[in-house]
Enzyme design. Structure first.
Site, PDB file in Angstrom:
ATOM      1  N   PRO A 112     -41.648  35.004   2.405  1.00  0.00           N
ATOM      2  CA  PRO A 112     -40.540  35.488   3.337  1.00  0.00           C
ATOM      3  C   PRO A 112     -41.290  35.201   4.605  1.00  0.00           C
ATOM      4  O   PRO A 112     -42.456  34.928   4.983  1.00  0.00           O
ATOM      5  CB  PRO A 112     -40.976  37.052   3.039  1.00  0.00           C
ATOM      6  CG  PRO A 112     -41.308  37.268   1.781  1.00  0.00           C
ATOM      7  CD  PRO A 112     -42.287  35.911   1.350  1.00  0.00           C
ATOM      8  N   VAL A 113     -39.991  35.039   5.490  1.00  0.00           N
ATOM      9  CA  VAL A 113     -40.367  34.827   7.037  1.00  0.00           C
ATOM     10  C   VAL A 113     -40.507  35.928   7.946  1.00  0.00           C
ATOM     11  O   VAL A 113     -39.858  36.795   7.718  1.00  0.00           O
ATOM     12  CB  VAL A 113     -39.095  33.807   7.582  1.00  0.00           C
ATOM     13  CG1 VAL A 113     -39.465  33.321   8.991  1.00  0.00           C
ATOM     14  CG2 VAL A 113     -39.409  32.354   6.722  1.00  0.00           C
ATOM     15  N   GLY A 137     -45.468  39.283   8.154  1.00  0.00           N
ATOM     16  CA  GLY A 137     -46.699  39.650   8.181  1.00  0.00           C
ATOM     17  C   GLY A 137     -47.618  39.079   7.032  1.00  0.00           C
ATOM     18  O   GLY A 137     -48.575  39.578   6.851  1.00  0.00           O
ATOM     19  N   MET A 138     -47.184  37.780   6.519  1.00  0.00           N
ATOM     20  CA  MET A 138     -47.633  37.320   5.376  1.00  0.00           C
ATOM     21  C   MET A 138     -48.240  35.905   5.860  1.00  0.00           C
ATOM     22  O   MET A 138     -48.538  34.987   4.965  1.00  0.00           O
ATOM     23  CB  MET A 138     -46.769  37.234   3.927  1.00  0.00           C
ATOM     24  CG  MET A 138     -46.095  38.239   3.633  1.00  0.00           C
ATOM     25  SD  MET A 138     -45.457  38.332   2.118  1.00  0.00           S
ATOM     26  CE  MET A 138     -46.847  38.436   1.131  1.00  0.00           C
ATOM     27  N   ALA A 139     -48.400  35.627   6.985  1.00  0.00           N
ATOM     28  CA  ALA A 139     -48.882  34.212   7.557  1.00  0.00           C
ATOM     29  C   ALA A 139     -48.298  33.114   7.005  1.00  0.00           C
ATOM     30  O   ALA A 139     -48.978  31.907   6.857  1.00  0.00           O
ATOM     31  CB  ALA A 139     -50.379  34.381   7.345  1.00  0.00           C
ATOM     32  N   GLY A 140     -47.025  33.125   6.975  1.00  0.00           N
ATOM     33  CA  GLY A 140     -46.154  32.106   6.345  1.00  0.00           C
ATOM     34  C   GLY A 140     -46.402  30.854   7.091  1.00  0.00           C
ATOM     35  O   GLY A 140     -46.623  29.523   6.598  1.00  0.00           O
ATOM     36  N   GLY A 141     -46.196  30.853   8.400  1.00  0.00           N
ATOM     37  CA  GLY A 141     -46.339  29.823   9.349  1.00  0.00           C
ATOM     38  C   GLY A 141     -47.767  29.247   9.558  1.00  0.00           C
ATOM     39  O   GLY A 141     -48.133  28.100   9.127  1.00  0.00           O
ATOM     40  N   SER A 142     -48.573  30.124   9.277  1.00  0.00           N
ATOM     41  CA  SER A 142     -50.182  29.660   9.720  1.00  0.00           C
ATOM     42  C   SER A 142     -50.674  29.041   8.318  1.00  0.00           C
ATOM     43  O   SER A 142     -51.354  27.972   8.183  1.00  0.00           O
ATOM     44  CB  SER A 142     -50.985  31.074   9.878  1.00  0.00           C
ATOM     45  OG  SER A 142     -50.768  31.830  10.764  1.00  0.00           O
ATOM     46  N   ASP A 169     -54.778  33.178  12.848  1.00  0.00           N
ATOM     47  CA  ASP A 169     -54.774  33.314  11.096  1.00  0.00           C
ATOM     48  C   ASP A 169     -54.904  32.089  10.509  1.00  0.00           C
ATOM     49  O   ASP A 169     -55.152  31.940   9.384  1.00  0.00           O
ATOM     50  CB  ASP A 169     -53.451  33.889  10.385  1.00  0.00           C
ATOM     51  CG  ASP A 169     -53.554  35.472  10.726  1.00  0.00           C
ATOM     52  OD1 ASP A 169     -54.470  36.054  11.064  1.00  0.00           O
ATOM     53  OD2 ASP A 169     -52.409  36.060  10.578  1.00  0.00           O
ATOM     54  N   LYS A 188     -50.978  35.586   2.626  1.00  0.00           N
ATOM     55  CA  LYS A 188     -51.967  36.384   2.630  1.00  0.00           C
ATOM     56  C   LYS A 188     -51.378  37.961   2.596  1.00  0.00           C
ATOM     57  O   LYS A 188     -50.088  38.248   3.189  1.00  0.00           O
ATOM     58  CB  LYS A 188     -52.932  36.156   3.716  1.00  0.00           C
ATOM     59  CG  LYS A 188     -52.420  36.193   5.325  1.00  0.00           C
ATOM     60  CD  LYS A 188     -52.331  37.815   5.831  1.00  0.00           C
ATOM     61  CE  LYS A 188     -51.826  37.832   7.156  1.00  0.00           C
ATOM     62  NZ  LYS A 188     -51.412  38.862   7.528  1.00  0.00           N
TER      63      LYS A 188
HETATM   64  P1  ATP Z   1     -48.279  36.247  10.709  1.00  0.00           P
HETATM   65  O1  ATP Z   1     -48.472  37.061   9.237  1.00  0.00           O
HETATM   66  O2  ATP Z   1     -49.310  35.161  10.810  1.00  0.00           O
HETATM   67  O3  ATP Z   1     -48.052  37.332  11.721  1.00  0.00           O
HETATM   68  P2  ATP Z   1     -45.532  36.235   9.930  1.00  0.00           P
HETATM   69  O4  ATP Z   1     -45.305  36.177   8.458  1.00  0.00           O
HETATM   70  O5  ATP Z   1     -45.315  37.398  10.771  1.00  0.00           O
HETATM   71  O6  ATP Z   1     -46.980  35.625  10.218  1.00  0.00           O
HETATM   72  P3  ATP Z   1     -43.994  33.674   9.963  1.00  0.00           P
HETATM   73  O7  ATP Z   1     -43.231  33.587   9.067  1.00  0.00           O
HETATM   74  O8  ATP Z   1     -45.226  32.639   9.884  1.00  0.00           O
HETATM   75  O9  ATP Z   1     -44.508  35.111  10.665  1.00  0.00           O
HETATM   76  O10 ATP Z   1     -42.997  33.281  11.080  1.00  0.00           O
HETATM   77  C1  ATP Z   1     -42.975  33.640  12.638  1.00  0.00           C
HETATM   78  C2  ATP Z   1     -42.195  32.758  13.267  1.00  0.00           C
HETATM   79  O11 ATP Z   1     -42.641  31.430  13.162  1.00  0.00           O
HETATM   80  C3  ATP Z   1     -40.768  32.425  12.661  1.00  0.00           C
HETATM   81  O12 ATP Z   1     -39.866  33.173  13.268  1.00  0.00           O
HETATM   82  C4  ATP Z   1     -40.360  30.983  12.578  1.00  0.00           C
HETATM   83  O13 ATP Z   1     -39.420  30.794  13.955  1.00  0.00           O
HETATM   84  C5  ATP Z   1     -41.779  30.383  13.084  1.00  0.00           C
HETATM   85  N1  ATP Z   1     -42.403  29.384  12.358  1.00  0.00           N
HETATM   86  C6  ATP Z   1     -42.882  28.199  12.807  1.00  0.00           C
HETATM   87  N2  ATP Z   1     -43.274  27.513  11.596  1.00  0.00           N
HETATM   88  C7  ATP Z   1     -43.059  28.137  10.577  1.00  0.00           C
HETATM   89  C8  ATP Z   1     -43.338  27.909   9.064  1.00  0.00           C
HETATM   90  N3  ATP Z   1     -43.677  26.821   8.731  1.00  0.00           N
HETATM   91  N4  ATP Z   1     -42.725  28.787   8.413  1.00  0.00           N
HETATM   92  C9  ATP Z   1     -42.052  29.966   8.850  1.00  0.00           C
HETATM   93  N5  ATP Z   1     -42.046  30.260   9.935  1.00  0.00           N
HETATM   94  C10 ATP Z   1     -42.372  29.617  10.911  1.00  0.00           C
END
Ligand code: ATP
Length: 293
Positions: free
Chosen positions: A102-103, A106-111, A144, A12
């Site tokens: 990307p991890v 800010g793209m809600a990867g984990g969510s 999220d 997202k």
């Molecule tokens: P948001 O946009 O919700 O703030 P984000 O993109 O900033 O998320 P994520 O990529 O979700 O952050 O990763 C944040 C942390 O969550 C990572 O450092 C990782 O250790 C942990 N994590 C747990 N599960 C996952 C997953 N399935 N994919 C990526 N990271 C994960």
């Protein structure tokens, strides 16, 4: 009952992100417009044979990315465990996570992976739960996750759990670029000025522009109050935004708590030029041409 299902978990972006204030419990009251992109992870869920009721049920995750947790800290594993506990499920689960989003971006990867896992358990066990019921479970994992369960453009309010669904972005191209910096959400919120000192995005104006399918009107209002912290700390963010705007993006901002920047284009060639310029300048390496969905 099938023993295997594959799910696509979309990334997202926040077309607008506003912070209205801090609540007594420490959470921030937000107002955000969320939209999914075609950029997505792919997850395969496979269940084995039923185990005895008192046996520990393993949930094993492997991934192409080695820098994310594979144990219960992984949000996909956590989501499966919550479903297993809530519905008393007893078949071992293997998850393969092909990570493209990307991890810490800010793209809600984990969510979004967590939301995919909720849907997967619902499908595999034919539980028949509605999106609303899955979203309720998802909220226990993160603010999220409910949005990701529905996966539709939405206005998100409260701490992110109050959703109002919106018309999608008109046809466009979204260029995503993540600079190689790490921004913790805690750092951003700790350093954010009080809400009354912030210049607030025109979210109502953006809602009206979305309703009218007015792409320029939407893009003119793209704004993220969290940039007040991140842009001061990292000039790469402003540099990526400028590179997109010089190359005719209709709007370019940071998504979520960053550091990823995205730009919306109505012209494929311009978006490709912006991508090439970002790569040539070396300000981001993780760069993707995507479509809103
Ligand atoms: P948001 O946009 O919700 O703030 P984000 O993109 O900033 O998320 P994520 O990529 O979700 O952050 O990763 C944040 C942390 O969550 C990572 O450092 C990782 O250790 C942990 N994590 C747990 N599960 C996952 C997953 N399935 N994919 C990526 N990271 C994960």
């Amino acid at each position: 009952m099938n023993n295997k299902v594959t799910k696509t978990a979309y990334a997202k972006v926040n077309l607008a992100l506003d912070v209205l204030g801090e609540r007594e419990d420490g959470y921030h009251e937000v107002r955000m417009i969320m939209h999914n992109l075609s950029l997505a992870d792919e997850l395969t869920f496979t269940v084995g044979d039923e185990l005895p009721k008192d046996a520990q049920v393993p949930i094993l995750l492997t991934s192409n990315r080695e820098d994310i947790p594979t144990d219960e800290r992984n949000l996909a594993v956590r989501a499966v465990r919550l479903m297993y506990d809530a519905y008393d499920l007893h078949r071992p689960m293997e998850i393969y996570l092909q990570k493209y989003i990307p991890v810490e971006a800010g793209m809600a990867g984990g969510s979004t992976d967590a939301a995919a896992a909720l849907h997967a358990v619902n499908d595999l066990y034919e539980l028949g739960l509605s999106d609303g019921e899955l979203a309720k479970i998802g909220l226990r994992i993160g603010a999220d996750v409910p949005y990701c369960v529905y996966g539709k453009p939405a206005l998100s309010e409260g701490i992110g759990e109050k959703l109002t669904f919106l018309k999608p972005l008109p046809d466009s191209i979204v260029l995503v670029a993540k600079p190689p910096i790490s921004l913790s959400t805690a750092y951003i919120y700790t350093n954010l000025a009080p809400a009354k000192e912030l210049t607030h995005p025109d979210i109502d104006g953006m809602l009206a522009a979305l309703e009218k399918e007015d792409l320029k009107g939407i893009c003119n209002r793209m704004s993220n109050v969290l940039e007040t912290v991140s842009v001061a700390a990292y000039r790469e963010i402003e540099a990526i935004k400028q590179t997109m705007m010089i190359n005719h993006a209709l709007g370019a901002i940071m998504t979520g708590s960053g550091p990823t920047v995205f730009g919306v284009f109505d012209d494929q060639a311009a978006a490709e030029k912006a991508r090439d310029a970002i790569l040539r300048l070396g300000i981001a390496q993780e760069v993707f041409l995507t479509r809103p969905i």
